[in-house]
Each structure stands twice: as C-alpha cells, then as structure tokens.
Scaffold this motif. Sequence first.
Motif, PDB file in Angstrom:
ATOM      1  N   TYR B 122       0.820  -1.216   0.000  1.00  0.00           N
ATOM      2  CA  TYR B 122       0.000   0.000   0.000  1.00  0.00           C
ATOM      3  C   TYR B 122       0.854   1.267   0.000  1.00  0.00           C
ATOM      4  O   TYR B 122       0.420   2.298  -0.474  1.00  0.00           O
ATOM      5  CB  TYR B 122      -0.924   0.036   1.219  1.00  0.00           C
ATOM      6  CG  TYR B 122      -1.837  -1.154   1.368  1.00  0.00           C
ATOM      7  CD1 TYR B 122      -2.145  -1.965   0.278  1.00  0.00           C
ATOM      8  CD2 TYR B 122      -2.421  -1.467   2.598  1.00  0.00           C
ATOM      9  CE1 TYR B 122      -2.991  -3.065   0.415  1.00  0.00           C
ATOM     10  CE2 TYR B 122      -3.274  -2.548   2.748  1.00  0.00           C
ATOM     11  CZ  TYR B 122      -3.545  -3.349   1.655  1.00  0.00           C
ATOM     12  OH  TYR B 122      -4.383  -4.422   1.802  1.00  0.00           O
ATOM     13  N   LEU B 195      -9.365   5.848   0.046  1.00  0.00           N
ATOM     14  CA  LEU B 195      -8.899   4.480  -0.225  1.00  0.00           C
ATOM     15  C   LEU B 195      -7.369   4.400  -0.290  1.00  0.00           C
ATOM     16  O   LEU B 195      -6.808   3.305  -0.201  1.00  0.00           O
ATOM     17  CB  LEU B 195      -9.501   3.970  -1.544  1.00  0.00           C
ATOM     18  CG  LEU B 195     -11.029   3.920  -1.618  1.00  0.00           C
ATOM     19  CD1 LEU B 195     -11.483   3.409  -2.984  1.00  0.00           C
ATOM     20  CD2 LEU B 195     -11.607   3.046  -0.498  1.00  0.00           C
ATOM     21  N   ARG B 197      -3.653   4.053   0.569  1.00  0.00           N
ATOM     22  CA  ARG B 197      -2.979   3.345   1.671  1.00  0.00           C
ATOM     23  C   ARG B 197      -3.838   2.262   2.309  1.00  0.00           C
ATOM     24  O   ARG B 197      -3.500   1.722   3.355  1.00  0.00           O
ATOM     25  CB  ARG B 197      -2.513   4.302   2.771  1.00  0.00           C
ATOM     26  CG  ARG B 197      -1.369   5.178   2.340  1.00  0.00           C
ATOM     27  CD  ARG B 197      -0.805   5.951   3.508  1.00  0.00           C
ATOM     28  NE  ARG B 197      -1.633   7.108   3.806  1.00  0.00           N
ATOM     29  CZ  ARG B 197      -1.384   7.964   4.784  1.00  0.00           C
ATOM     30  NH1 ARG B 197      -0.347   7.782   5.598  1.00  0.00           N
ATOM     31  NH2 ARG B 197      -2.154   9.005   4.987  1.00  0.00           N
ATOM     32  N   ASN B 198      -5.014   1.999   1.696  1.00  0.00           N
ATOM     33  CA  ASN B 198      -5.881   0.945   2.214  1.00  0.00           C
ATOM     34  C   ASN B 198      -6.034  -0.218   1.246  1.00  0.00           C
ATOM     35  O   ASN B 198      -6.575  -1.256   1.623  1.00  0.00           O
ATOM     36  CB  ASN B 198      -7.273   1.520   2.532  1.00  0.00           C
ATOM     37  CG  ASN B 198      -7.283   2.279   3.843  1.00  0.00           C
ATOM     38  OD1 ASN B 198      -7.200   1.675   4.908  1.00  0.00           O
ATOM     39  ND2 ASN B 198      -7.331   3.605   3.761  1.00  0.00           N
ATOM     40  N   LEU B 199      -5.602  -0.013   0.021  1.00  0.00           N
ATOM     41  CA  LEU B 199      -5.697  -1.068  -0.991  1.00  0.00           C
ATOM     42  C   LEU B 199      -4.457  -0.975  -1.864  1.00  0.00           C
ATOM     43  O   LEU B 199      -3.835   0.081  -1.972  1.00  0.00           O
ATOM     44  CB  LEU B 199      -6.947  -0.891  -1.848  1.00  0.00           C
ATOM     45  CG  LEU B 199      -8.286  -1.034  -1.091  1.00  0.00           C
ATOM     46  CD1 LEU B 199      -9.139   0.195  -1.244  1.00  0.00           C
ATOM     47  CD2 LEU B 199      -9.034  -2.270  -1.542  1.00  0.00           C
TER      48      LEU B 199
END
Lengths: 296, 296
Positions: B122, B195, B197-199
């Motif tokens: 990420y 979204l 740094r989360n995917l």
Amino acid sequence: MKFWASIILTAALAGPAMAQDKPAEPPSPQDILDRSVPASWRTIAADDLVVMTLADGGQVIYQLAPDFAPVHVANIRQLVRSGYFDGAVILRVQDNYVVQWGRPDEDPTKPVGIDEHPPAEYDWPLKTLKFKPMPWRDAYARKAGHVASWPVATDGKSAWLVHCYGLIGVARDVAPDTGSSTQLYTVMGHAPRHLDRNLAVVGRIVAGMEYLTARPRGSEALGFYKTGPEQMKIVSARMAADLTAPEQPHWQILDSDTPTFDAWLKARANRSGAFFVKAAGALDVCNALPPVRTHP
Amino acid sequence: MKFWASIILTAALAGPAMAQDKPAEPPSPQDILDRSVPASWRTIAADDLVVMTLADGGQVIYQLAPDFAPVHVANIRQLVRSGYFDGAVILRVQDNYVVQWGRPDEDPTKPVGIDEHPPAEYDWPLKTLKFKPMPWRDAYARKAGHVASWPVATDGKSAWLVHCYGLIGVARDVAPDTGSSTQLYTVMGHAPRHLDRNLAVVGRIVAGMEYLTARPRGSEALGFYKTGPEQMKIVSARMAADLTAPEQPHWQILDSDTPTFDAWLKARANRSGAFFVKAAGALDVCNALPPVRTHP
C-alpha cells in the motif's frame, strides 16, 4: 468474499459495535445520517428544482442555485417555463469531464424573455456569504467549505461555487461572453477546478445523474455527438413547482450549518471499521458534497 | 457559438498568437505535447500492458505498476497468462466511484500459481522512490507529485499511489486481507482518496476507459450487477508481450522527469487563451495525470 464494498455495506448496516469488551466503533457516515434529526435537513424549494425527462425514460432532477447566479438561474426558470428545453438534446458526453445539453447551434428555436447577457456570476465577496470553512487544505484555494450546503472555495476575498461532480454550469462562448443558460453542463469526473471562476455555476444534480453519465461517449471531438440519432432527446423540462401534487418530487439536503453535518464530515474524513487500515484524516471539498434524500 | 469546448479546441488548434502587436499567448498544454521531443516520452513495456477484450467488442488496455505492487502485479500477470480472466465479467459499476471486474464469488474457477496472500503493498518509504513533488498543496497529503509518471502522495515518510480517475486497485476482503488480484477495480469519478494506503494500487487504464464507465450502473446495492446477463463478459485478457506483432499495442506516457512535463504542468495550472478569465494557478495531482499516446 472479495467484494470489499459489500463488506463496507454490511458493516454500515450492522451499526457500531455493542460488545462491552471492546470500545464502540465510531459511527460511520451512514450511521450519522440514519440517526439525524429532521432539523438537520434543508428542504429544497420546488421553485429551485427542475425535472428533466429524457426520451429513454430517464428522469434527471437538478437543484438551482439562485443565491449564487440569480440572473443565470432566472434565465433557466424562464427557459424551462417557456418550453425551450422540450425537444432539446444531450449534446455531448466527454469521459472524465462533462455532459452538456441544450439545443444544437443550428437549431432555429429562439429563447424568449431571457437576459441574453447576464453578468459574470462567477464569484462573490466572501463577506456577503455565510461561509463555513472545512479544517483541511484545498489544492486550489486558500479555504474550501460550504455555504448553505453548496461546495464553496475562497481566496479570502472572493468566494465561488466549486466544479465538483454533479455540479451544473452554463456553457458559453469566449470571454467576455457569460452564457445565457441555453446550454448547460454537469461535471462527470474528477473535479475540473480550472473552470472555477470562469463559468457560472448554477446548480447541481440531485437525482438521475446516471442517465447522463452512463451514456455512450460522443464520437466527435470533445465527446460531442453527431447531429441526429446520436443525440438523446430531452422530452421535457419542468419546474417542480409547476407540476401537479402527485407528480412533484420532494427532496432534502443535509444542512451544512448543523452539528450533524460536522459529524458526517468528520466520519467521512476518518473512516473506520473492519475494512480500513488507515484513515485519511482529511477530506476534499468534492468528497464532502452534502447528501440528499427524498422528503420523508 | 455556445459550444465553449469547441472554442477551446479551436484555440488549441490555432496555436499561440503570432500578431506582432500583442504578446504571444503562452503555449497551451496541447501545444507543449505537440512540440515535445521523443525523449520526453517513456515507452510502456509490453510486459506491463494488459489488453482486455469485452463481449461487446470494447477493448480496454491497462498498464501495470510492478515497482509499486510487485507481488500483486506478478499475480495479475499469472492470472492473465493462465486464462483466469477469460470468461470473467464486469461485476459492478457504481456512479462516481468504481468499476470492478473479475469472477463472481460463486464462480468455482480456482486461480493457479499465484500468491494468495500478498503483502500489504500500500505504501513505500519515501526515500526509496525518486519522488518529484508538485509545487501546489494537496488536500490529503503533505505533498503530491510523481514517481516515474505515476501519481504519488507522501506524508514525508512513506509514499503511495493515489486513487485518481483511471487508476486500478485490487479488491479485497476486510483487513488484514490484501486481495490476491482476482478482482480488480478502477476509479471512475472524483478521486476517492480515503482508499489511498488501504488497498494495493496496481496500474492504470491507458485506453478504452469509456468501455467501462459508459456502462449502465448496476441495479444492486453499490452498483453490483445481478448475476447473469447484466454482467458483461470479458472475452479475454492478454499480456501485450504475448500477442503477435501485428496485434501488439504500443503506448508511451509523458515522462514526469522531463522539462516537457514541467511545462505541461505549468500550462495546465495556468490556462490562458480567449476562453479563460482567471487561471487557477494550481493543479490537483489527479488533474496532473501524465498523458499517454500511441507509439509514433
């Protein structure tokens, strides 16, 4: 089980954790809306709502912004009431940019009773507006925030409506033309903020955006459709105020001057729950468009 | 004459003013591209290009980002080469959000030869990247800019690919699942930066975005299609490197490490010409996606 969005939905529906042995999850944006009191919602006046019906049955409802563009909006009401948009068409769909509608240049229909040369209703003295800044940075302006549930940015002196997704502006010729409202466009992509302060922003789509955005992109330059069958017809545009009671739509928008809105912003900026690893801790003004709902 | 965009096009095609009695217009973004030297363009490797063909004939070409998500990208190459996506479907189109594709959860096809549990690709230490910041603010991060023509944001310590329009990510289950790349999504609306740094962001659409974005929105919650005919089939996905010479697409992207790119950014931030009244003087990272072109 890889539908990450299904998971978000499930989490939202489940509500905050109730088990005593772990701290309760902060409420999600949807939780906050679900628990909101009626006073947190602003009812949109029927004279500020336009119902546009397309030949394929699609219905697009948009809200006018008379406080920001009074002359352009007066023109739109007059154009709608005089039937100017009945038989107009979707002129253009350009991916990641705009959908534009009205009558083609070669259409001989003359608008009646409008101001052909409105003033440049592009920005306003900040001090004349009840501006509520958001606490985060903006890429384009000194501050961004809201005025009466509209997305607004400011340089500290003047303030203007922001070209966010779903906002509506008035197409125009080269400067100093200001556009007479006979052709309108809505933003469908990442906010083209370079248009801010260059065109009159006159409203926003409230419902039916997908009837504009899911259309095939136009085959000509800049997403224009070829004249003829490529151009979807607009069967009619009506002021909601002029419809019969059973036909009238009733919409509300979350009031940006309420604690509910503040809580919603905060929850949007700090997503939590089982899906999220890191919260953004910030929110762009175009990701902070107050939600709408039909009148309960 | 109210096609404001036609005017922009005309101005762009006309090039800078040449009359001696007024100062020359600064070059437009398009002028800068038109005058660019070949060295300003990066050729996209054939092993980083995927060609996805839909049952309606639409062809979507996307570029992989192996430097940012090596394990997820290795999985995609393996899934493509093993035929996993041949017969997969468009699962979801949610307005102003994402298009998602892959095989439905109930599909029994098992992926072969992939890492089922990639690391969370990420973000990366900033110091490991050749990051080129833009001079403007970012609403979400301390700085935004580019790494090898990819849009990147940073908090000063780590850096990550940004969820801009057309960027591609890997769908996943709740954390700590990281997604195995069997379902992918692309952003189609205002950048959902929450979204970041989360995917795992693994690529970007290079061509054919409209074959995804112009589809009817799904009728289920969050834009999912009902299983069955609503789901457009993916006939095939192929690595460009595996196609025969005549089938191979050839794409280049403007190199963010060149003076041409700097000039293009500056011109994008400061639009001029007969149409514009005020220049924005700034540019959001998602309005600064390096343009692509077919190989000349």
